[in-house]
Design a protein around this motif. Structure first.
Motif, PDB file in Angstrom:
ATOM      1  N   ASP A 248      26.659  -1.891  10.029  1.00 11.90           N
ATOM      2  CA  ASP A 248      27.308  -0.592  10.181  1.00 11.90           C
ATOM      3  C   ASP A 248      27.233   0.178   8.869  1.00 11.90           C
ATOM      4  OD1 ASP A 248      28.794   1.596  10.930  1.00 11.90           O
ATOM      5  OD2 ASP A 248      30.734   0.584  10.727  1.00 11.90           O
ATOM      6  N   GLY A 249      26.234   1.061   8.765  1.00 11.95           N
ATOM      7  CA  GLY A 249      26.111   1.871   7.563  1.00 11.95           C
ATOM      8  C   GLY A 249      24.695   1.878   7.027  1.00 11.95           C
ATOM      9  N   PRO A 250      24.490   2.590   5.923  1.00 12.23           N
ATOM     10  CA  PRO A 250      23.136   2.688   5.349  1.00 12.23           C
ATOM     11  C   PRO A 250      22.686   1.351   4.780  1.00 12.23           C
ATOM     12  CG  PRO A 250      24.732   3.674   3.853  1.00 12.23           C
ATOM     13  CD  PRO A 250      25.486   3.349   5.118  1.00 12.23           C
ATOM     14  N   ALA A 251      21.428   1.031   5.000  1.00 11.14           N
ATOM     15  CA  ALA A 251      20.913  -0.263   4.556  1.00 11.14           C
ATOM     16  C   ALA A 251      19.414  -0.152   4.328  1.00 11.14           C
ATOM     17  CB  ALA A 251      21.223  -1.342   5.594  1.00 11.14           C
ATOM     18  N   ALA A 252      18.892  -1.104   3.590  1.00 12.86           N
ATOM     19  CA  ALA A 252      17.467  -1.070   3.261  1.00 12.86           C
ATOM     20  C   ALA A 252      16.871  -2.462   3.294  1.00 12.86           C
ATOM     21  CB  ALA A 252      17.260  -0.451   1.879  1.00 12.86           C
ATOM     22  N   VAL A 253      15.617  -2.530   3.720  1.00 15.98           N
ATOM     23  CA  VAL A 253      14.798  -3.721   3.547  1.00 15.98           C
ATOM     24  C   VAL A 253      13.768  -3.391   2.481  1.00 15.98           C
ATOM     25  CG1 VAL A 253      13.078  -5.247   4.579  1.00 15.98           C
ATOM     26  CG2 VAL A 253      15.111  -4.584   5.884  1.00 15.98           C
ATOM     27  N   VAL A 254      13.745  -4.194   1.433  1.00 15.55           N
ATOM     28  CA  VAL A 254      12.750  -4.042   0.384  1.00 15.55           C
ATOM     29  C   VAL A 254      11.695  -5.116   0.614  1.00 15.55           C
ATOM     30  CG1 VAL A 254      12.292  -4.102  -2.093  1.00 15.55           C
ATOM     31  CG2 VAL A 254      14.413  -3.065  -1.228  1.00 15.55           C
ATOM     32  N   ALA A 255      10.488  -4.658   0.970  1.00 17.44           N
ATOM     33  CA  ALA A 255       9.406  -5.579   1.318  1.00 17.44           C
ATOM     34  C   ALA A 255       8.480  -5.750   0.119  1.00 17.44           C
ATOM     35  CB  ALA A 255       8.635  -5.050   2.515  1.00 17.44           C
ATOM     36  N   LYS A 256       8.512  -6.917  -0.469  1.00 15.04           N
ATOM     37  CA  LYS A 256       7.644  -7.220  -1.606  1.00 15.04           C
ATOM     38  C   LYS A 256       6.265  -7.644  -1.089  1.00 15.04           C
ATOM     39  CE  LYS A 256      10.814  -7.433  -5.111  1.00 15.04           C
ATOM     40  NZ  LYS A 256      10.683  -6.825  -6.455  1.00 15.04           N
ATOM     41  N   ARG A 257       5.245  -7.075  -1.667  1.00 17.59           N
ATOM     42  CA  ARG A 257       3.874  -7.477  -1.312  1.00 17.59           C
ATOM     43  C   ARG A 257       2.921  -6.933  -2.361  1.00 17.59           C
ATOM     44  NH1 ARG A 257       4.982  -3.707   2.935  1.00 17.59           N
ATOM     45  NH2 ARG A 257       4.776  -5.261   4.584  1.00 17.59           N
ATOM     46  N   LEU A 258       1.739  -7.490  -2.408  1.00 14.53           N
ATOM     47  CA  LEU A 258       0.680  -6.903  -3.207  1.00 14.53           C
ATOM     48  C   LEU A 258       0.199  -5.626  -2.529  1.00 14.53           C
ATOM     49  CD1 LEU A 258      -1.490 -10.049  -4.054  1.00 14.53           C
ATOM     50  CD2 LEU A 258       0.017  -8.811  -5.611  1.00 14.53           C
ATOM     51  N   MET A 259      -0.260  -4.661  -3.320  1.00 17.00           N
ATOM     52  CA  MET A 259      -0.890  -3.488  -2.738  1.00 17.00           C
ATOM     53  C   MET A 259      -2.122  -3.904  -1.944  1.00 17.00           C
ATOM     54  SD  MET A 259      -1.477  -0.151  -2.413  1.00 17.00           S
ATOM     55  CE  MET A 259      -0.723   0.932  -3.639  1.00 17.00           C
ATOM     56  N   ALA A 260      -2.253  -3.381  -0.723  1.00 16.98           N
ATOM     57  CA  ALA A 260      -3.412  -3.646   0.135  1.00 16.98           C
ATOM     58  C   ALA A 260      -3.702  -5.136   0.270  1.00 16.98           C
ATOM     59  CB  ALA A 260      -4.643  -2.910  -0.392  1.00 16.98           C
ATOM     60  N   PRO A 261      -2.742  -5.918   0.749  1.00 17.46           N
ATOM     61  CA  PRO A 261      -2.930  -7.366   0.810  1.00 17.46           C
ATOM     62  C   PRO A 261      -4.109  -7.761   1.689  1.00 17.46           C
ATOM     63  CG  PRO A 261      -1.047  -6.671   2.145  1.00 17.46           C
ATOM     64  CD  PRO A 261      -1.462  -5.488   1.348  1.00 17.46           C
ATOM     65  N   ASP A 265     -11.386  -6.250  -3.447  1.00 16.41           N
ATOM     66  CA  ASP A 265     -11.746  -5.164  -4.372  1.00 16.41           C
ATOM     67  C   ASP A 265     -10.563  -4.279  -4.764  1.00 16.41           C
ATOM     68  OD1 ASP A 265     -14.337  -6.102  -4.111  1.00 16.41           O
ATOM     69  OD2 ASP A 265     -14.977  -4.492  -2.784  1.00 16.41           O
ATOM     70  N   ILE A 266      -9.559  -4.143  -3.882  1.00 16.30           N
ATOM     71  CA  ILE A 266      -8.454  -3.247  -4.241  1.00 16.30           C
ATOM     72  C   ILE A 266      -7.088  -3.931  -4.181  1.00 16.30           C
ATOM     73  CG2 ILE A 266      -9.736  -1.203  -3.492  1.00 16.30           C
ATOM     74  CD1 ILE A 266      -7.924  -1.093  -1.007  1.00 16.30           C
ATOM     75  N   GLU A 267      -7.006  -5.144  -3.677  1.00 20.93           N
ATOM     76  CA  GLU A 267      -5.717  -5.821  -3.541  1.00 20.93           C
ATOM     77  C   GLU A 267      -4.994  -5.908  -4.880  1.00 20.93           C
ATOM     78  OE1 GLU A 267      -4.532  -9.711  -1.131  1.00 20.93           O
ATOM     79  OE2 GLU A 267      -5.283 -10.244  -3.128  1.00 20.93           O
ATOM     80  N   GLY A 268      -3.757  -5.464  -4.887  1.00 21.02           N
ATOM     81  CA  GLY A 268      -2.903  -5.604  -6.069  1.00 21.02           C
ATOM     82  C   GLY A 268      -3.242  -4.698  -7.230  1.00 21.02           C
ATOM     83  N   SER A 269      -4.203  -3.799  -7.047  1.00 22.17           N
ATOM     84  CA  SER A 269      -4.643  -2.964  -8.163  1.00 22.17           C
ATOM     85  C   SER A 269      -4.281  -1.507  -7.931  1.00 22.17           C
ATOM     86  CB  SER A 269      -6.160  -3.079  -8.352  1.00 22.17           C
ATOM     87  OG  SER A 269      -6.838  -2.320  -7.370  1.00 22.17           O
ATOM     88  N   HIS A 273      -4.106   2.311  -4.620  1.00 25.25           N
ATOM     89  CA  HIS A 273      -3.287   3.498  -4.382  1.00 25.25           C
ATOM     90  C   HIS A 273      -4.147   4.638  -3.857  1.00 25.25           C
ATOM     91  CE1 HIS A 273      -0.128   6.510  -5.020  1.00 25.25           C
ATOM     92  NE2 HIS A 273      -1.103   7.285  -5.465  1.00 25.25           N
ATOM     93  N   ASP A 274      -5.366   4.706  -4.335  1.00 28.36           N
ATOM     94  CA  ASP A 274      -6.274   5.779  -3.924  1.00 28.36           C
ATOM     95  C   ASP A 274      -7.038   5.334  -2.675  1.00 28.36           C
ATOM     96  OD1 ASP A 274      -7.894   8.095  -3.956  1.00 28.36           O
ATOM     97  OD2 ASP A 274      -7.814   8.160  -6.136  1.00 28.36           O
ATOM     98  N   VAL A 275      -8.115   6.019  -2.383  1.00 25.28           N
ATOM     99  CA  VAL A 275      -8.882   5.712  -1.178  1.00 25.28           C
ATOM    100  C   VAL A 275      -9.788   4.505  -1.425  1.00 25.28           C
ATOM    101  CG1 VAL A 275     -10.828   7.235  -1.742  1.00 25.28           C
ATOM    102  CG2 VAL A 275     -10.257   6.770   0.661  1.00 25.28           C
ATOM    103  N   ILE A 276      -9.982   3.704  -0.409  1.00 28.53           N
ATOM    104  CA  ILE A 276     -10.868   2.552  -0.527  1.00 28.53           C
ATOM    105  C   ILE A 276     -12.314   3.037  -0.645  1.00 28.53           C
ATOM    106  CG2 ILE A 276     -11.064   2.298   1.985  1.00 28.53           C
ATOM    107  CD1 ILE A 276     -11.218  -0.752   1.526  1.00 28.53           C
TER     108      ILE A 276
END
Length: 637
Positions: A248-261, A265-269, A273-276
């Motif tokens: 009951d109320g505002p809440a958040a899930v913080v999902a930890k992961r590497l970028m683009a798991p 070539d781009i995972e975790g880097s 963030h940009d285009v593949i």
């Protein structure tokens, strides 16, 4: 058929509808299998169509949208199950727009094949979601980190609904989110945030450049219920989302992961963030079992668009003023010892050093450089505070669109007589694939002091003039604003073919510059519109119309001598890419009338929301040389 004529090779009809009930936080084997199937299907599709942005040279963003597909699939399953949820996947990171286009295709608002036109000009698939432009898009994201406060209001208007908002560790750095968190808690709003915490932003890793920043602890400190999980553990992710829904109320899930798991070539880097890149997308899709020829036929047959036009009056050689800014600052700092530079100058970044020219300062003069987060308001005031001492100078830089975010801080700096040199890149609309919310068109907002104080707004026309401006004004006191564009610009040439701002040129603040005299009237321009205006003027002169051209590199100061000269001619035309409502053209007419100067007057500027793409933006706003020529001829008749 190759390229964008191809059928979309990933069958989105294979998406399996699923219903989830938060009172049952443990997935069945069938539910888990369906979710994993849907996640992989949508991730594959997203990699393919975002890679078309790389192929056509308009950039884009793959990693963030790829990351949050598990959360999106869970939300769709909730929307399918019950009407107690507002069925909109709000996202405070607008660059993840690929998610919204994918949802529009799933819902049948656009055909899947249209996704292959991602970020293409006039495709209605620009770099950020825009309500009313793209069929099926349900909101405009605006700029990074601006969505949550609005979502609070949506929740207040829909008290019987659960309202979701996707977030990120980048967008959560914005001060707006702190205010939104406090209000959500105070009003016990039914807002649920799903935050992708991948430790990657444009310039690097928050854990390195913003030590001490912790999304979960920050939100807990504001009073939200927060659950932190591994985002790629679908069982844990669903259990956490189920728990915050029943809370009951505002809440958040913080999902930890590497970028683009899982994306080689781009995972975790930061590249994620940009285009593949095209090669990486083909490699990924091939590994996923799709025929290599399929992705190659599409991606290798999409090419950057070009609008060949041979400008006269400027060089074929071009330079990036936004990068030259940093190089010009280095030329100033090179004259100081490391100790003297560190004591006298502080340069603060807002996660855009590679885009706004600060990276070269970071590399060559780390003693003055402060890496910081996506916190434009605080960072500007920090630069101002450093420059509170009359003999110290703060340097701040971000995109021109974000100037609108720091207006109050500009006033604060002015009231305290601070020394700040601000560089706002990505001004105007030229090559702005991110489209309308990233247009930097309200630059005159920076000149918001009263008439008894002075600010200086400078917009150099080419790289040589950028260097001259910085050399001249770097150690001037007060607030100085320097503007540049995302696009590269050529060098302005004199009529004899030599560079106008080359050897012997000295920049004088407040002084307008006559590129060429004219008896029929004058065009006044600056920045990236000067070379376009010069082209138009030269073509008119070849036809016998004796038009003059004025460069106005100091935007907000009246050069009395030049104003009287042009005001005494038959017509004056201001050409700029700033907002026609707030730019130079909206002011110069008043300046003329105040001095009883009454030439025929016209002004051209940005007037409408963008069309996406790159070079297409200028002609779309009717600011290309041919449009300028038409306006010159109208005023000269």
């Amino acid at each position: 058929m190759p390229g964008t004529e191809s059928a979309f090779p990933i069958d989105l009809k294979q998406y399996r509808k699923l219903t989830l009930d938060p009172s049952k936080p443990q997935l069945t084997a069938e539910q888990k299998s369906t979710l994993l199937h849907n996640i992989q299907l949508l991730r594959d599709a997203l990699v393919l169509f975002t890679a078309t942005g790389a192929a056509r040279g308009v950039s884009g963003h793959t990693g963030g949208a790829y990351d949050t597909i598990p959360e999106v699939c869970i939300l769709l399953s909730l929307f399918e199950a019950s009407e107690k949820y507002l069925p909109i996947v709000f996202d405070e990171a607008g660059h993840r727009v690929a998610t919204q286009y994918l949802l529009a295709a799933l819902d049948g608002h656009i055909p899947p094949e249209h996704l292959l036109h991602y970020r293409e000009a006039n495709s209605k698939l620009p770099g950020h979601p825009e309500l009313g432009l793209t069929p099926g898009v349900k909101f405009s994201s605006g700029r990074l980190g601006h969505m949550w406060p609005m979502v609070n209001g949506v929740a207040m208007a829909n008290k019987e609904k659960v309202v979701f908002c996707l977030g990120s560790d980048g967008s959560q750095q914005e001060g707006n989110d702190a205010e939104a968190a406090r209000l959500a808690v105070a009003q016990n709003l039914n807002v649920k945030l799903l935050i992708d915490d991948n430790d990657v932003t444009i310039a690097g890793h928050p854990s390195q450049y913003l030590k001490g920043y912790d999304v979960s602890k920050t939100l807990e400190g504001h009073g939200l219920k927060v659950l932190t999980v591994q985002g790629e553990d679908i069982d844990a992710l669903w259990a956490a989302i189920a728990a915050i829904i029943t809370y009951d109320g505002p809440a958040a899930v913080v999902a930890k992961r590497l970028m683009a798991p899982g994306v080689a070539d781009i995972e975790g880097s930061t590249h994620g963030h940009d285009v593949i890149p095209v090669k990486s997308a083909i490699k990924y899709l091939t590994a996923r079992g799709y025929p290599t020829s399929t992705s190659e036929d599409i991606l290798n047959n999409i090419k950057p668009s070009s609008a060949p036009y041979l400008y006269i009056g400027s060089t074929k050689e071009v330079g990036a003023n936004r990068v030259v800014f940093g190089e010009a600052v280095n030329l100033v700092l090179d004259k100081l010892s490391k100790e003297e530079a560190a004591a006298k100058v502080m340069v603060i970044d807002s996660d855009l050093e590679g885009s706004t020219g600060l990276k070269v300062i970071h590399q060559k003069h780390p003693e003055v450089f402060v890496p910081s987060g996506i916190m434009e308001r605080g960072n500007f005031s920090t630069a101002a505070g450093f420059g509170f001492d009359a003999n110290k100078f703060g340097v701040f830089s971000t995109f021109s669109a974000f100037l609108e975010m720091v207006i109050s801080e500009v006033t604060m700096a002015r009231l305290n007589n601070c020394n700040v040199l601000s560089h706002f890149s990505h001004s105007g609309v030229d090559e702005m694939a991110d489209n309308t919310c990233h247009f930097g068109v309200n630059s005159f907002f920076a000149d918001n002091g009263l008439s008894d104080v002075q600010s200086w707004l400078y917009f150099p026309a080419d790289p040589l003039q950028m260097v001259a401006v910085i050399q001249r004004v770097f150690f001037e006191r007060g607030l100085r604003f320097v503007f540049s564009t995302r696009s590269k610009v050529p060098y302005i040439l004199k009529e004899d073919g030599t560079k106008f701002f080359g050897d012997g040129y000295k920049f004088v603040p407040g002084k307008d510059e006559t590129i060429v005299e004219g008896k029929a009237g004058y065009v006044v321009s600056f920045g990236e519109m000067l070379y376009r205006s010069w082209d138009a003027v030269l073509r008119c002169r070849k036809e016998g119309l004796d038009v003059g051209l004025i460069n106005k590199p100091t935007l907000n100061l009246v050069d009395e001598q030049t104003l009287r000269k042009i005001g005494s001619s038959p017509f004056v035309l201001v050409v700029e890419s700033l907002n026609q409502k707030t730019g130079l053209g909206s002011k110069m007419g008043t300046w003329l009338i105040e001095r009883q100067l009454t030439p025929r007057y016209g002004y051209m500027g940005t007037t409408k929301e963008g069309c996406g793409g790159l070079s297409e933006q200028i002609p779309y706003q009717n600011l290309d040389p041919q449009s300028i020529i038409m306006k010159i001829k109208q005023l000269s008749n």
